[in-house]
Structure formats: C-alpha cells, structure tokens
Design a protein around this motif. Structure first.
Motif, PDB file in Angstrom:
ATOM      1  N   ALA A   9     -19.738 -21.349  31.240  1.00 60.25           N
ATOM      2  CA  ALA A   9     -19.416 -21.831  29.896  1.00 60.25           C
ATOM      3  C   ALA A   9     -17.916 -21.750  29.638  1.00 60.25           C
ATOM      4  N   ASN A  65     -26.154 -23.985  15.415  1.00 64.96           N
ATOM      5  CA  ASN A  65     -24.798 -23.846  15.977  1.00 64.96           C
ATOM      6  C   ASN A  65     -24.841 -23.391  17.434  1.00 64.96           C
ATOM      7  N   ALA A  66     -25.683 -22.412  17.741  1.00 59.81           N
ATOM      8  CA  ALA A  66     -25.807 -21.943  19.130  1.00 59.81           C
ATOM      9  C   ALA A  66     -26.396 -23.040  20.009  1.00 59.81           C
ATOM     10  N   ARG A 123     -23.605 -25.542  20.653  1.00 57.92           N
ATOM     11  CA  ARG A 123     -22.613 -24.955  21.557  1.00 57.92           C
ATOM     12  C   ARG A 123     -23.131 -24.988  23.002  1.00 57.92           C
ATOM     13  N   ASN A 124     -24.390 -24.555  23.207  1.00 54.19           N
ATOM     14  CA  ASN A 124     -24.966 -24.576  24.551  1.00 54.19           C
ATOM     15  C   ASN A 124     -25.158 -25.994  25.061  1.00 54.19           C
ATOM     16  N   SER A 169     -23.172 -28.462  24.363  1.00 53.60           N
ATOM     17  CA  SER A 169     -21.825 -28.884  24.782  1.00 53.60           C
ATOM     18  C   SER A 169     -21.479 -28.323  26.157  1.00 53.60           C
ATOM     19  N   PHE A 170     -21.781 -27.042  26.370  1.00 53.70           N
ATOM     20  CA  PHE A 170     -21.510 -26.423  27.677  1.00 53.70           C
ATOM     21  C   PHE A 170     -22.315 -27.125  28.772  1.00 53.70           C
TER      22      PHE A 170
END
Length: 171
Positions: free
Chosen positions: A89, A136-137, A140-141, A143-144
């Motif tokens: 990440a 949000n998490a 974010r994940n 996107s990674f």
C-alpha cells in the motif's frame, strides 16, 4: 513367411544403427541477465511491491498456494500478511517502472505468489470495510488495490493477468 522375415529385418536394421549420442550444444544468443534485487527505500514502486511479496512469502507460506479460503484461514492469512499489505500500500504512492527479467522456460515468475496473496488481502479488506460500514477504508483499499493491479500490468503476460484480475475483483 519369407516376406515377413524381410519385413522384420527392415524394421530391426534401422533401430540397430540408432545409438543415442550426446545432445548437440545449443548456441547462446542472449547472455543470462543478472537477477534484479529490489532495494528498500527506492523511488520505484516495483521495489516496494517486490519486497512486499517477499515479506508475504516469508510470513504466510501456508497460504501462498491456497485457492479457496475458509473464514478462519482467510482471517489468519490477513493477519499474517498485514505487514506485506502495508508495504504494498505504501509503494502505491510511487511511480512504477516494472523490472522484468526474461525467464527460462518453465521457471516460475518471481513474486507472483506473494502478489496474489497481497491482492486477495486488499480485496478482503475492501469487503470487511464495507461490512463494517466504513466507506473511507473501503475506498482507500480500493485505491491501493487498483494502483497495485494496474502497476502489475507492466510485467509479463502472467503479471498483467494477475493485475487485471485484482483490479476487477476490487471493482
């Protein structure tokens, strides 16, 4: 009867003259390339991905060849690869220049098993975040996982297939 003897003799005679000698030497057209060694702290995302794959292979060897994960195995794999997933990440923030050495036939591609497990963990993290209501998490994940998957498409056909599969599963 006489014709059969001639036929048998014609079949046996060539076999007597065929002795297996040493294999002829084959020319080497391309010199063997040095193995790429990923560097910690490099500006290339590939180094971070390679180091993350090595960490995943070290930390969770039991899960590298798994295809189906029961809930307990899935949870254990996620815990075991937490550091590797974090490393991958972090590497997604960098530009990736894929370091792909041509491999001899039938040699396994380096980092593949670790990357596959890391990619699965990204997808599981997305699913877990959505189940917990943490958008949000999940984003974010996502996107990674997406950046990681797209970066893998810069390698061989097998690397690209893994990258596209990861992007699709994250989606």
């Amino acid at each position: 009867m006489d014709g059969r003897r001639i036929l048998i003799a014609l079949l046996i005679l060539p076999a007597l003259g065929c002795g297996r000698g040493a294999d002829p030497p084959f020319p080497t057209h391309v010199p063997k390339l040095a193995v790429y060694v990923p560097q910690e702290g490099a500006s290339n995302a590939f180094d971070g991905y390679a180091l993350a794959a090595l960490e995943a292979e070290r930390a969770a060897p039991r899960y590298l060849n798994e295809v189906n994960f029961l809930p307990t195995a899935r949870k254990n794999a996620m815990v075991a690869t937490r550091k590797a997933v974090s490393m991958a990440a972090s590497a997604t923030a960098k530009t990736c220049r894929f370091e792909y050495p041509p491999l001899p036939p039938f040699e396994a591609a380096p980092y593949q098993r670790g990357w596959r497990l890391i990619g699965r963990c990204f997808v599981w993290n997305i699913e877990q975040a959505l189940a917990n209501g943490d958008a949000n998490a999940a984003i974010r994940n996502f996107s990674f996982a997406t950046k990681f998957g797209w970066d893998l498409t810069g390698g061989s056909a097998i690397d690209a297939s893994l990258g596209y599969t990861l992007v699709n599963e994250a989606r």
